[in-house]
Design an enzyme around this catalytic site. Sequence first.
Site, PDB file in Angstrom:
ATOM      1  CG  ASP A 407      -1.908   1.076   1.269  1.00 32.40           C
ATOM      2  OD1 ASP A 407      -2.273   1.570   0.192  1.00 32.40           O
ATOM      3  OD2 ASP A 407      -2.338   1.462   2.382  1.00 32.40           O
ATOM      4  CD  GLU A 410      -0.370   5.271  -4.023  1.00 31.49           C
ATOM      5  OE1 GLU A 410       0.182   5.532  -2.946  1.00 31.49           O
ATOM      6  OE2 GLU A 410      -1.187   4.362  -4.169  1.00 31.49           O
ATOM      7  CG  ASP A 484      -8.149   4.530   0.786  1.00 35.16           C
ATOM      8  OD1 ASP A 484      -8.022   3.290   0.851  1.00 35.16           O
ATOM      9  OD2 ASP A 484      -7.316   5.327   1.249  1.00 35.16           O
TER      10      ASP A 484
END
Length: 784
Positions: A407, A410, A484
Site C-alpha cells: 500500500d 505511489e 479508498d
Amino acid sequence: MLEDSSFAIHPGSEQQSEAVVYRDIGAVKELEKENGSYQFVCANGRVAIRFYTESIVRIVMNPKGEPIWDKTRSVVAEAKQVNVEENDTAELYELKTTELHLSITKSPFRISLYDRTGRELVSEAEHGMAWQENGEVAVCKQMQENDHFYGFGEKAGFLDKRGEMYEMWNMDVYAPHNPETDPLYESIPYFMTLRNGKAHGIFFDNTYRSWFDMRTFTDRYVYRAEGGQLDYYVMAGPDPKHVLEQYTYLTGRMPLPPKWAIGYHQSRYSYQTEEEVRDVAQHFIDRNIPIDVLHLDIHYMNGYRVFTFDEERFPNPEKLVQDLNEMGIRVVPIVDPGVKKDPEYPTYQEGVTGDLFCKYLEGDIYFGDVWPGTSAFPDFTDEKARKWWGEKHRFYTNIGVEGIWNDMNEPAVFNETKTMDVQVMHRNDGSPATHRELHNLYGMLMGKATYEGLKNQLKGKRPFLLTRAGFAGIQRYAAVWTGDNRSFWEHLQMSLPMVMNLGLSGIAFTGPDVGGFAHHSNGELLTRWTQVGAFTPFFRNHSAIGFLYQEPWRFGEKYEAVIKEYIEMRYRWMPQLYSLFAKASSRGLPVMRPLFMEFPDDEKTYNLNDQFMIGDNVIVAPILAPAVVDRAVYLPEGEWIEVSSGKVYQGKSTYLVHAELEDLPLFIKKGTTVMQTDWTSNKDKSWKRVRMDIYAGDKGEHYRFTYYDDDGESFAYQHGSYLELEVEVVSTEEAVKVDIVDRRGDYVPAYQQIDIHVIGRKDSQDVILNGEKENGNNYLSLTE
Ligand code: GLC
C-alpha cells in the site's frame, strides 16, 4: 514552410489566452534503415519505427537525438524478425507486414496505419507529432464519429471514455472518488479504440506525467507527456480480445495466483490485536462462512515500522499464522514503502548504511511523512535495493506468510503534492533519472522487488501480492485493488466500469473494497456488494478505522444469511473462475468483461456500465441501488437462461427482471456450460467433485471452452503439470453432444471425473458423451 513554423495544438488552447507553442516534427529529410528499424530524420526531430510482430508496431519520436529503443520497464517482449514490404514514392513511404500497413507522408511527416483489410486504425492530419522546448511531447490523431475508448487503467466514470480527459500520475486519493476524480493510484497509459465493431490499441510507453485527451476536440484526440520520448505502440486487433493479447504480449501476463488468493478475503483497518484476529477467524469457522485470507493492516507493526510486529498486541505472530493456516486461513500483512527514520531500527540502519534509500543528486536522503512519521523510501529503481527489500520478506515467509499487501506505494506522502519530491534522483539501475520521470514506476518496482523476493523464499509455492499503485505491466507481479472507496451505492456502481477497464488494461486480477472502505456500510449495501464481489476477480471486504465494522455478520442474521450464500457461490464457481484466470494468465484476457468484448458489433453494449460478463457466456446484472428489486437487463444476441428461475430470454432485447435481496440476476447463454464444485469447509477447500453444468440449447449451438486445473499452489504447471480439457458442446433438437476434443498436460486431479449435468434438456434430446450415448454414467472420466 511547415518545418520553420510553430503552432499550437495544446488541448484547450482555444480557451487559453496564452497558446502553448509546439514544434511540429516537420518534413522528412532522410531515411536511415538499420536492423529492421526505420529512422526518419525530420526537420524537427527523429522518428524511428520498428515492427514487434506482424500486428504490433512501435513508433518512437525523440526531439533531441537518436530514438532510444531499450529504456523501458513495462515492455517485456523483444521485437521479432518481421518481413516488411517497402515502397518509396515521391510523396509517401509505405511499410507493410501481413497485418499492418503504414503509410507515411513525407512533407510533413504524418503516419496513417491500416490493417490488412485496408481498415484505417490511426491517422494524422493537420497535426501529428510535436514537442515543446520544455520537453513536452505530444501527438494528435484523428477521431472518428463512432470511436469508443476503453482501458486507461484505473479511472473513475463510465466505461466508454470518449469525451474524457485523463492524467497518468499515481496518486493517493482518500476522497472523494467522484466521477471526475483523476488521477487515481494506477497509471496505465494504454487504451483500446472500438470503431464499427473492430478494435485496435495504443500503448504510450512513457512514465512521465502524461495526459490523454478525448474531450477537447470533436475530430481528434491527443496524448502527451511532460518529458521523455514520444514512444508508443499500435496494436492492430482486429477484435478486442486480439488487442488485449497483443498488449499483454508486450507488457506481460499474470502468473497464475494460488487458488486461495481467488477466494474470499476479509480485512479491516485494522484488526488491532492477535485476539481480535483470532476472534474474527473463529467467527468465520463457527458460522461456516468461506474465507481464505485475513489481512493485517498497519496496526500489527511496532509504531508502523515495516518488518516488525508490535510485541504487546501481536506477541506470537508465528503461532497466529500457523493456527489460522490450520483453520484454512492465510494471513496477508500490509507492507508500505516508508521506512521510519529511527537510528535504532535495523531496517532503517540497513537502508542508510547500504545506501538503499531514495536520495537527491546532492546526496541527501529524501524524507517524507507517512504513517510511521518521518520516513525514508527504498529506491526500488535499483537492483540492489530491490534485492534487499525482497530478502527482508523472510521476516514474514519464515513464519508461514505467503502473501503480502503493498500500500502507499505511489508513493504516498503526507504533504501538498501527496508524493515524493520530483527532484529526487533515482539510481535506475545505472541510468539515473529524476522522480519526475520515474514516479509512475515506483509502485510497480516495489511489486517486482516483493514478488521476486517472496517467490524466492516460498520454495516453489506461488506468492500472492496485492498492490495499490502500478504501471503498465503490474499484472506480472500483483493483483490490484482500487483503493479508498466509500460505502456509497454510487461507489458500488462506479466499481463496475472501473474494474472492467482495468481488465481491459491487462490487469485481470482486480476488485474494489467490498462494502466500501470509508464511511459506514449497512446490511443492504454490503449484501448487494457481496453479490457483485462474488464475481469480481479480486474479492475482499475491507473497511476503515472509525467506521462500522462490516464483516458478514455485522448487520444481523437476515443479511448474514444472504452474504454467506454469495460467498459460498464464489466457491461453487471456483472451477469456472480458475479456468478464466488461466486464460488471463495465458492470453491476457480479463475474467470480468464488458459485454462489448464478446459482442463488439452490438452498439448497445458500448457503454453498458451496470452489467458485466464472466468469461464469454455469463452475464451478471446486479442490483446497485437501495430498495430496488427490479432492474432493466440488456441481453445481447442468443438465448439466455436466468439461473435462479430457469426462464429463457431471447437476446437483443431489454427486460425488466425482479431480484429480491437474496437474488442476483445471473444469465447463462443457452448451449454453453459452466464448471462448478461444492463448497465443503474452510479446513479443506480442495474440490471433491467437479461438475459441468450444460445449459442445453436446441438450435445447433456450438460452444467450445477450455477447462483448466492444476495443483493450485505450485509452479509445476509451468512444466506440464496441469489439466487442460478442450471441450466442445453441440446442442440440437435431438441431442446434447459433449466431446473432449483435446487434452493437454499430465496433471490428474484427485476428483478423477467430471460429472455432467444437463439443464433444460428436452425429452427429445439424448446426451452423447464423447460419441457414446450416455447410459446412466453421467460423467467424463479423467483417468481413462
Ligand atoms: C490506505 C489504504 C487502506 C488502508 C490504510 C491503512 O488508506 O488504501 O486500504 O487500510 O491506508 O493502512
